[in-house]
Write a protein that holds these residues in place. Structure first.
Motif, short mmCIF file in Angstrom:
data_model
loop_
_atom_site.label_atom_id
_atom_site.label_comp_id
_atom_site.label_asym_id
_atom_site.label_seq_id
_atom_site.Cartn_x
_atom_site.Cartn_y
_atom_site.Cartn_z
N VAL A 36 0.80 -1.22 0.00
CA VAL A 36 0.00 0.00 0.00
C VAL A 36 0.84 1.28 0.00
CG1 VAL A 36 -0.39 0.12 2.50
CG2 VAL A 36 -2.07 1.08 0.93
N GLU A 37 1.93 1.34 0.73
CA GLU A 37 2.75 2.56 0.76
C GLU A 37 3.42 2.80 -0.59
OE1 GLU A 37 2.60 4.96 3.01
OE2 GLU A 37 1.10 3.68 3.95
N GLU A 38 3.95 1.75 -1.19
CA GLU A 38 4.55 1.89 -2.52
C GLU A 38 3.48 2.24 -3.55
OE1 GLU A 38 7.62 -0.33 -5.59
OE2 GLU A 38 6.70 -1.52 -3.98
N ALA A 39 2.31 1.62 -3.43
CA ALA A 39 1.20 1.90 -4.35
C ALA A 39 0.80 3.37 -4.28
CB ALA A 39 0.01 1.00 -4.02
N LYS A 40 0.70 3.91 -3.07
CA LYS A 40 0.36 5.34 -2.91
C LYS A 40 1.40 6.22 -3.60
CE LYS A 40 -1.87 5.15 1.62
NZ LYS A 40 -1.75 5.58 3.02
N ASN A 41 2.66 5.90 -3.40
CA ASN A 41 3.75 6.68 -3.98
C ASN A 41 3.74 6.61 -5.51
OD1 ASN A 41 6.19 8.25 -3.91
ND2 ASN A 41 7.30 6.36 -4.35
N VAL A 42 3.61 5.40 -6.05
CA VAL A 42 3.63 5.23 -7.50
C VAL A 42 2.39 5.88 -8.13
CG1 VAL A 42 3.48 3.52 -9.36
CG2 VAL A 42 5.08 3.18 -7.48
N ALA A 43 1.23 5.71 -7.52
CA ALA A 43 -0.01 6.27 -8.07
C ALA A 43 0.07 7.79 -8.15
CB ALA A 43 -1.20 5.86 -7.21
N LYS A 44 0.75 8.38 -7.18
CA LYS A 44 0.87 9.84 -7.12
C LYS A 44 1.98 10.36 -8.03
CE LYS A 44 2.68 12.21 -3.56
NZ LYS A 44 2.86 12.63 -2.18
N ASN A 45 3.04 9.57 -8.23
CA ASN A 45 4.24 10.10 -8.87
C ASN A 45 4.57 9.55 -10.26
OD1 ASN A 45 5.08 11.89 -6.75
ND2 ASN A 45 5.50 10.05 -5.55
N TRP A 46 3.84 8.55 -10.76
CA TRP A 46 4.24 7.94 -12.03
C TRP A 46 4.25 8.93 -13.18
CZ3 TRP A 46 1.47 6.88 -16.61
CH2 TRP A 46 0.11 7.22 -16.59
N LEU A 47 3.36 9.91 -13.17
CA LEU A 47 3.33 10.88 -14.27
C LEU A 47 4.53 11.81 -14.28
CD1 LEU A 47 -0.40 11.89 -14.82
CD2 LEU A 47 1.19 10.93 -16.48
N LEU A 48 5.23 11.92 -13.15
CA LEU A 48 6.45 12.73 -13.13
C LEU A 48 7.49 12.18 -14.10
CD1 LEU A 48 6.88 13.45 -9.32
CD2 LEU A 48 6.38 15.11 -11.12
N LYS A 49 7.58 10.86 -14.18
CA LYS A 49 8.55 10.21 -15.07
C LYS A 49 7.98 9.92 -16.45
CE LYS A 49 11.23 8.02 -11.44
NZ LYS A 49 11.74 6.76 -10.92
N PHE A 50 6.67 10.00 -16.59
CA PHE A 50 6.00 9.71 -17.86
C PHE A 50 6.27 10.86 -18.83
CE2 PHE A 50 2.31 9.51 -20.71
CZ PHE A 50 2.31 8.16 -21.03
#
Length: 166
Positions: A36-50
Motif C-alpha cells: 500500500v505505501e509503494e502503491a500510494k507513492n507510484v499512483a501519485k508520482n508515475w506521471l512525473l517520469k512519464f
C-alpha cells in the motif's frame, strides 16, 4: 475577472460539448500488486517520469491517427480497489477521440517504468454531460506536483468536428 482555473474549465467544457467525441481512453498505472505505501507513492508520482510530450507526439504521428482529433487530459481520482482496502489519490490520463486511436495498447514499455492499464469505451452524451457538470461544480485537482505538465492538450486540432445543431 476570470481566473486561469475558470478559463481552463471553460475551454475543456467547450471542447467536450461542442465537438464530436466517439471514444474515451483512460490510462493509469497498475498499483494493485504493490504494497500500500509503494502503491500510494507510484499512483501519485508515475506521471512525473512519464514523458507526456513524447507520448502526445507518438499519438499524433502514429499511422492511422492522422485524421483523429484527440483531447488529452490529466486527471486525478480516488483509487479504491487496492487489495489493502485503503484508498488513495491516483493520477491518470483520459483521452477523448473522434475515432479509434491506433497504437494506444503498445504504450507500456515505451512510455512508462510501471505497468499501465488502458481502458476504452464509447462516449455517450450522458457521460459528456456528467463530466462537464463535475468540471463546472468541483474545484480542479492540483497538478502542481507534476512540474508544469499541461492539464489538457488538443492533438490534431484541425480534425475536430463541430457537433451539428439539430
Amino acid at each position: 475577472m476570470e481566473n486561469s482555473e475558470d478559463k481552463t474549465v471553460r475551454h475543456i467544457v467547450n471542447y467536450l460539448t461542442n465537438y464530436d467525441w466517439l471514444y474515451q481512453y483512460s490510462i493509469f498505472v497498475d498499483v494493485n500488486d504493490l504494497d500500500v505505501e509503494e502503491a500510494k507513492n507510484v499512483a501519485k508520482n508515475w506521471l512525473l517520469k512519464f514523458d507526456d510530450k513524447r507520448f502526445r507526439d507518438y499519438l499524433r504521428k502514429k499511422k492511422g491517427n492522422e485524421d483523429v482529433a484527440m483531447m488529452y487530459v490529466i486527471r486525478k481520482h480516488l483509487h479504491r480497489n487496492h487489495p489493502s482496502k485503503k484508498s488513495f489519490q491516483q493520477f491518470y490520463i483520459t483521452i477523448y477521440s473522434s475515432g479509434e486511436i491506433q497504437g494506444i495498447d503498445h504504450i507500456q514499455s515505451y512510455y512508462s517504468d510501471f505497468p499501465l492499464n488502458t481502458l476504452d469505451r464509447k462516449v455517450t452524451d450522458k457521460k459528456i454531460e456528467s463530466t462537464c457538470s463535475a468540471l463546472k461544480n468541483q474545484k480542479l485537482h492540483d497538478l502542481s506536483l507534476l512540474g508544469g505538465k499541461k492539464r489538457y492538450t488538443i492533438i490534431n486540432k484541425a480534425k475536430l468536428r463541430l457537433i451539428e445543431a439539430p
